[in-house]
Enzyme design. Sequence first.
Site: not given
Length: 369
Positions: A49, A343, A346
């Site tokens: 990610s 978040d 990340h």
Amino acid sequence: MDYKYNKQLSLILMFLFHVLCLFIVISKAKADQRPQNNKASAVFVFGDSTVDPGNNNYVSTIFKSNFLPYGRDFPDHQPTGRFSNGRLTTDYIASYVGVKEYVPPYLDPNLKSEDLLTGVSFASAGSGFDPLTPIFSNVIPVLQQLEYFKEYKKRVERVIGKQKTEEHIKKAIFFISAGTNDFVVNYFTIPIRRNSYSVSTYQLFLIQHVKQFLQGLWAEGARRIGMAGLPSMGCLPVVITLNSTNSFRQRGCIEKYNSISRNYNQILQKELHLMQNSFSTLGARISYIDIYGPLVEMSHKRKKFGFDEIYYGCCGTGYLEASFLCNSLTNACPDANKYMFWDSIHPSERTYYYIFLYSRPIIDFLCKG
């Protein structure tokens, strides 16, 4: 009357002259920001990610971020599938080397030939080097990402021919960023691997899969490779929340996880150095990209980097929210630039930008003609 007209004309010409000068200065500044002797033909990205610009939009998984507030600071304020409020480090890299402004996801069905030629990302949020890791979240394994790259080459060959494709690939730069999910999502959350491996033997297990992947990339023509190490995993807000004795009142990095990151990174650096030495006569440029060091420095000197908060994410409470838990119904902080993390997992766009700045010497080395 003529005097007044000539005066107005002179003012207009003077204004246009200053605009032209400003344009030249800005253009030169942008050029100076780019690596000298840049020979990069494209940027290719693999991993999780941290470098997925939206491939998971086209995968049947809950690990998605193609909804607000993700992407709220991206151009046009549109969510793209990037797990941040804006751009990723690889977007900054692509812009820096001059191939494109943003790296698109390979699975985007709307990609044009010119999009393919300058590079794409094959990365998938939730993935890792352990073959078991992507199974838990039904995302794209790194070896499948390599298969997509092989498919990519065939698509490009149909456009520019096989020989030009091979030359194009040799001049491209490759970036890989993965490994965090193998520990945080897999090893320490689900007991399957812990029943068979100690932390140290699991690290070696992962390194073997890293080597397998890099050898596969090499076989497909990759010659300029940047490999990111693990971040300071113990400083991820979600790790702090799940491993602190009192995560609501006393928050701080978890040394156990940071120690694992450091040990893994040392092993990875050694293996990359060995690969570089083995293939240097064949034109290899294989480099380690330090993520751990920059993140630790940002947390220790947060005011220097403009951060007010380093232990919470901007989205929601900042304790656990990520992916579908960070959604349009979730309150987010007004200014993500003041947060190190977007978040609970990340980094924010600002953090990704600083990571890019730290990695510039490596990028210059990979791009050098």
